[in-house]
Design a protein around this motif. Structure first.
Motif, PDB file in Angstrom:
ATOM      1  N   ILE A 148       0.835  -1.208   0.000  1.00 30.89           N
ATOM      2  CA  ILE A 148       0.000   0.000   0.000  1.00 30.89           C
ATOM      3  C   ILE A 148       0.865   1.251   0.000  1.00 30.89           C
ATOM      4  O   ILE A 148       0.588   2.228  -0.710  1.00 30.89           O
ATOM      5  CB  ILE A 148      -0.950  -0.013   1.212  1.00 30.89           C
ATOM      6  N   ALA A 149       1.939   1.238   0.794  1.00 34.92           N
ATOM      7  CA  ALA A 149       2.851   2.385   0.851  1.00 34.92           C
ATOM      8  C   ALA A 149       3.454   2.666  -0.525  1.00 34.92           C
ATOM      9  O   ALA A 149       3.583   3.830  -0.932  1.00 34.92           O
ATOM     10  CB  ALA A 149       3.954   2.120   1.871  1.00 34.92           C
ATOM     11  N   TYR A 150       3.811   1.602  -1.248  1.00 35.00           N
ATOM     12  CA  TYR A 150       4.378   1.772  -2.590  1.00 35.00           C
ATOM     13  C   TYR A 150       3.361   2.406  -3.534  1.00 35.00           C
ATOM     14  O   TYR A 150       3.708   3.314  -4.311  1.00 35.00           O
ATOM     15  CB  TYR A 150       4.832   0.422  -3.146  1.00 35.00           C
ATOM     16  N   LEU A 151       2.127   1.954  -3.485  1.00 35.72           N
ATOM     17  CA  LEU A 151       1.093   2.507  -4.362  1.00 35.72           C
ATOM     18  C   LEU A 151       0.864   3.986  -4.079  1.00 35.72           C
ATOM     19  O   LEU A 151       0.695   4.786  -5.007  1.00 35.72           O
ATOM     20  CB  LEU A 151      -0.216   1.730  -4.191  1.00 35.72           C
ATOM     21  N   LEU A 152       0.840   4.351  -2.820  1.00 38.86           N
ATOM     22  CA  LEU A 152       0.606   5.744  -2.459  1.00 38.86           C
ATOM     23  C   LEU A 152       1.820   6.612  -2.792  1.00 38.86           C
ATOM     24  O   LEU A 152       1.678   7.740  -3.282  1.00 38.86           O
ATOM     25  CB  LEU A 152       0.267   5.848  -0.969  1.00 38.86           C
ATOM     26  N   TRP A 153       3.012   6.088  -2.533  1.00 38.22           N
ATOM     27  CA  TRP A 153       4.245   6.840  -2.778  1.00 38.22           C
ATOM     28  C   TRP A 153       4.460   7.109  -4.267  1.00 38.22           C
ATOM     29  O   TRP A 153       4.968   8.161  -4.657  1.00 38.22           O
ATOM     30  CB  TRP A 153       5.432   6.087  -2.203  1.00 38.22           C
ATOM     31  N   THR A 154       4.060   6.150  -5.122  1.00 41.60           N
ATOM     32  CA  THR A 154       4.250   6.301  -6.571  1.00 41.60           C
ATOM     33  C   THR A 154       3.034   6.910  -7.257  1.00 41.60           C
ATOM     34  O   THR A 154       2.991   6.978  -8.486  1.00 41.60           O
ATOM     35  CB  THR A 154       4.547   4.928  -7.213  1.00 41.60           C
ATOM     36  N   ASP A 155       2.046   7.338  -6.477  1.00 37.53           N
ATOM     37  CA  ASP A 155       0.824   7.959  -7.011  1.00 37.53           C
ATOM     38  C   ASP A 155       0.002   7.013  -7.890  1.00 37.53           C
ATOM     39  O   ASP A 155      -0.828   7.465  -8.677  1.00 37.53           O
ATOM     40  CB  ASP A 155       1.154   9.239  -7.811  1.00 37.53           C
ATOM     41  N   ARG A 156       0.239   5.716  -7.770  1.00 44.71           N
ATOM     42  CA  ARG A 156      -0.606   4.764  -8.480  1.00 44.71           C
ATOM     43  C   ARG A 156      -1.973   4.688  -7.802  1.00 44.71           C
ATOM     44  O   ARG A 156      -2.983   4.467  -8.460  1.00 44.71           O
ATOM     45  CB  ARG A 156       0.059   3.387  -8.524  1.00 44.71           C
ATOM     46  N   GLY A 157      -1.974   4.840  -6.509  1.00 46.98           N
ATOM     47  CA  GLY A 157      -3.226   4.872  -5.767  1.00 46.98           C
ATOM     48  C   GLY A 157      -3.843   3.500  -5.570  1.00 46.98           C
ATOM     49  O   GLY A 157      -3.409   2.496  -6.148  1.00 46.98           O
ATOM     50  N   LEU A 158      -4.869   3.463  -4.764  1.00 37.88           N
ATOM     51  CA  LEU A 158      -5.511   2.184  -4.439  1.00 37.88           C
ATOM     52  C   LEU A 158      -6.326   1.632  -5.609  1.00 37.88           C
ATOM     53  O   LEU A 158      -6.731   0.462  -5.579  1.00 37.88           O
ATOM     54  CB  LEU A 158      -6.416   2.360  -3.212  1.00 37.88           C
TER      55      LEU A 158
END
Length: 278
Positions: A82-92
């Motif tokens: 989840i942290a990776y998705l948020l950090w890379t702006d891919r989002g949930l």
């Protein structure tokens, strides 16, 4: 309804080496770094875990301590994704999660039965060839405790399978789509999945036994990765993974209750599989 981020729609313009380095980094981050933090409450709740981690003797650790440690370990794995998705702006919205369709259920069945059949075939092949397979560190944590085996089934269903499939399929494998074809991504993610389990199996010092166990890990990962590619639904490989591991623990529980040796347990597995409708 299709998810907005199907694998076929991902533009493949990423650098292969960079993508593999990202995959390796995510693996270390998700399996080592974050769980070191999320499992702290378990070690505070039961300090015996500290000594057990060094000696491999978990018999003196409470069921609560062992269960909490494993659950928080997998929570950490999921949080890393989840942290990776948020950090890379891919989002949930990057998460391929939806209610299973009839087609999805077919892939769930195929993944579940296929992985169990693979396990049975490779285990019998090892037996015929006299190739040993290393025991997982999980066997140490169970410590011949039948109740812990039952708890492991719950851990697999609600923590282990969801977290591992989320990180390795929906994050790592899907990230590899940006530089590789889906099936190439499956193979690369599966190699990484097997390699990161090396420390878990390298207990006796036997490279042959460890390699034999990692082959099983690789094969199972390929099956789960394939059904994820076909379904584009995280629930599919998660359910198949949970079914395989739960089945293994059920067999382990039965063998412990009735005192079956490995050969008899394998025979029991074959008998049960023979009546499963395909």
């Amino acid at each position: 309804m299709e998810t907005p981020s199907r694998s076929a729609d991902i533009e493949r313009n990423g650098a292969p080496i960079r993508s593999m380095l990202v995959a390796l980094g995510l693996t270390v981050f998700g399996l080592v770094v974050v769980p070191q933090v999320t499992t702290i409450p378990a070690f505070l709740a039961d300090p015996a875990l500290l000594e057990a981690g060094q000696t491999g003797e978990y018999g003196e650790v409470s069921l609560w301590g062992r269960t909490l440690m494993l659950a928080l370990n997998f929570v950490g794995m999921a949080l890393a994704g989840i942290a990776y998705l948020l950090w890379t702006d891919r989002g949930l919205s990057w998460i391929d999660l939806r209610v299973p369709t009839m087609r999805d259920w077919k892939y769930i069945l195929a993944g579940s039965v296929g992985s169990i059949v693979f396990l049975l075939v490779i285990s019998n092949l090892y037996a015929v060839l006299g190739v040993p397979a290393e025991e997982s560190q999980i066997i140490e944590i169970i410590a011949d405790d039948q109740t812990m085996v039952l708890l492991m089934i719950a851990i697999v269903l609600f923590f282990n399978a969801p977290a591992e499939e989320f990180l390795f399929r929906n994050i790592i494998q899907k990230r590899l789509y940006e530089a590789f074809s889906p099936m190439q991504a499956v193979l690369i993610a599966s190699v990484i999945f097997a390699i990161v389990h090396f420390p878990m199996y390298m207990l006796s010092g036997s490279m042959v036994a460890t390699a034999a166990s990692l082959v099983i890990m690789f094969g199972g990962s390929v099956i789960f990765g394939y059904v994820y590619v076909k379904a584009d639904n995280l629930l599919v490989p998660t359910a198949a993974h949970a079914a395989l591991n739960a089945f293994q623990f059920v067999i382990l529980y039965i063998s412990m209750v009735y005192g079956l040796d490995e050969e008899m347990a394998t025979s029991l597995l074959a008998d049960i599989l023979a009546v499963v409708p395909l």
